[in-house]
Design a protein around this motif. Structure first.
Motif, short mmCIF file in Angstrom:
data_model
loop_
_atom_site.label_atom_id
_atom_site.label_comp_id
_atom_site.label_asym_id
_atom_site.label_seq_id
_atom_site.Cartn_x
_atom_site.Cartn_y
_atom_site.Cartn_z
N UNK A 246 32.57 31.52 8.51
CA UNK A 246 32.59 30.92 7.18
C UNK A 246 31.45 31.44 6.31
N UNK A 247 30.33 31.79 6.94
CA UNK A 247 29.19 32.27 6.17
C UNK A 247 29.45 33.62 5.54
N UNK A 248 30.50 34.34 5.97
CA UNK A 248 30.82 35.65 5.39
C UNK A 248 31.69 35.53 4.14
N UNK A 249 32.20 34.32 3.86
CA UNK A 249 33.06 34.13 2.68
C UNK A 249 32.23 34.31 1.41
N UNK A 250 32.76 35.03 0.47
CA UNK A 250 32.09 35.28 -0.79
C UNK A 250 31.74 33.96 -1.47
N UNK B 65 37.75 39.88 17.72
CA UNK B 65 37.78 41.30 17.41
C UNK B 65 36.74 41.70 16.38
N UNK B 66 36.52 43.00 16.27
CA UNK B 66 35.51 43.52 15.34
C UNK B 66 35.99 43.47 13.89
N UNK B 67 37.28 43.20 13.67
CA UNK B 67 37.80 43.16 12.31
C UNK B 67 37.80 41.77 11.70
N UNK B 68 37.15 40.80 12.35
CA UNK B 68 37.21 39.42 11.88
C UNK B 68 36.70 39.27 10.46
N UNK B 69 35.56 39.87 10.13
CA UNK B 69 34.99 39.72 8.78
C UNK B 69 35.95 40.26 7.73
N UNK B 70 36.60 41.36 8.03
CA UNK B 70 37.59 41.94 7.12
C UNK B 70 38.75 40.98 6.90
N UNK B 71 39.24 40.36 7.97
CA UNK B 71 40.35 39.41 7.85
C UNK B 71 39.96 38.19 7.04
#
Length: 300
Positions: free
Chosen positions: A85-89, A32-38
């Motif tokens: 994983x690359x989107x994790x702060x 889904x498009x909300x993956x980064x948010x999750x």
């Protein structure tokens, strides 16, 4: 606003599933498009309570799918998990891992991943691809009744990565304390403020308003030293409509999940499913199966 706060003890708010259980934070992702948010919210939670963050990219396999095709699905999903994983702060001090699993449906994959990784919490990405049943039960609801760990779902219609305000409708449900905790974790990460809201039907008497004040006070005290908070008791004919209407003014709405084994368990007059499907904001639903965490239960 109530200024008398009790001390906040993180280690007591998020206890592991059992004695000696590792605090692994398992995140079940779809496409889904909300993956980064999750992933962002799950990483915030993992950072607050400790433990490894494991991203599981899930693929649903229809009956009779050839093994070669299933293996290809796994490879593709594993790569998707690595990208997530690359989107994790990077400023968070987290151990992370990427995984992929194939199963007959998302709820089965989530349950099996919970057992495989000895999860302390399962976070479910409630995107459109994770369809609900005819009774409106979400993947997280179906998972929550069959795992021994906290269950958190992230969904809704608002996909902005910016979080400046959080709405927390509070009442005496079994997961209300956990909802307040989750709201604080998100607020501290993003520098957001929290609005504690209780909806009272217009026809109710003074006792209902007294109970509303107790709920708001208990939630406020649960927040401890966190001070960026407002409190509001709203009179409305329908709590669901009121919460949905107010959600348009906030980036995130955090709710306690309904009690398990009830097709239509009400959250002070409204269901989590109704709010999740209609709210204008990101909706985070939290549940602590078999371990009640009611605001008033702990407060009294």
């Amino acid at each position: 606003m109530n200024t008398s706060r009790m001390a906040w003890t993180p280690s007591l708010l998020y206890a592991p599933s059992g004695v000696g259980s590792p605090r692994r934070n398992v995140v079940v992702l779809s496409d889904g498009t909300g993956t980064e948010r999750t992933v962002s919210f799950a990483a915030t939670l993992a950072n607050a309570r400790g433990g490894e963050l494991i991203l599981v990219s899930a693929a649903v396999r229809s009956s009779g799918t050839p093994l070669s095709l299933a293996n290809g699905m796994l490879d593709e999903r594993r790569e998707m998990a690595r990208r997530s994983l690359t989107t994790v702060d990077s400023s968070l001090n987290l151990q992370t891992r990427a995984a992929a699993r194939v199963g007959r449906n998302y709820s089965t994959i989530a349950r099996e991943a919970s057992e495989e990784f000895s999860a302390g919490v399962v976070v479910v990405d409630e995107s459109e691809s994770m369809t609900t049943t005819a009774f409106g039960r979400s993947v997280a609801t179906r998972v929550g009744g069959r795992v021994d760990c906290d269950v958190i779902s992230v969904g809704g219609n608002h996909l902005s990565s910016d979080v400046s305000s959080i709405l927390v409708p509070v009442a005496g449900g079994p997961h209300s304390g956990l909802a307040v905790d989750m709201a604080r974790y998100i607020a501290e990460k993003y520098g957001a403020w929290i609005e504690l809201l209780h909806v009272v039907p217009c026809s109710e008497d003074e006792r209902a308003h007294a109970d509303a004040n107790r709920y708001i006070t208990a939630a406020s005290e649960r927040l401890g030293e966190f001070s960026a908070v407002d409190e509001w008791i709203l009179e409305a004919d329908d709590a669901t409509d009121a919460i949905v209407d107010q959600s348009q003014y906030y980036d995130v709405t955090v709710l306690g999940a309904p009690q398990k084994n009830r097709l239509r368990e009400f959250v002070f007059g409204s269901t989590t499913a109704d709010v999740r499907s209609s709210a204008y904001s990101t909706v985070v639903s939290v549940e602590r199966p078999d371990r009640r965490d009611s605001l008033l239960e702990n407060w009294l």
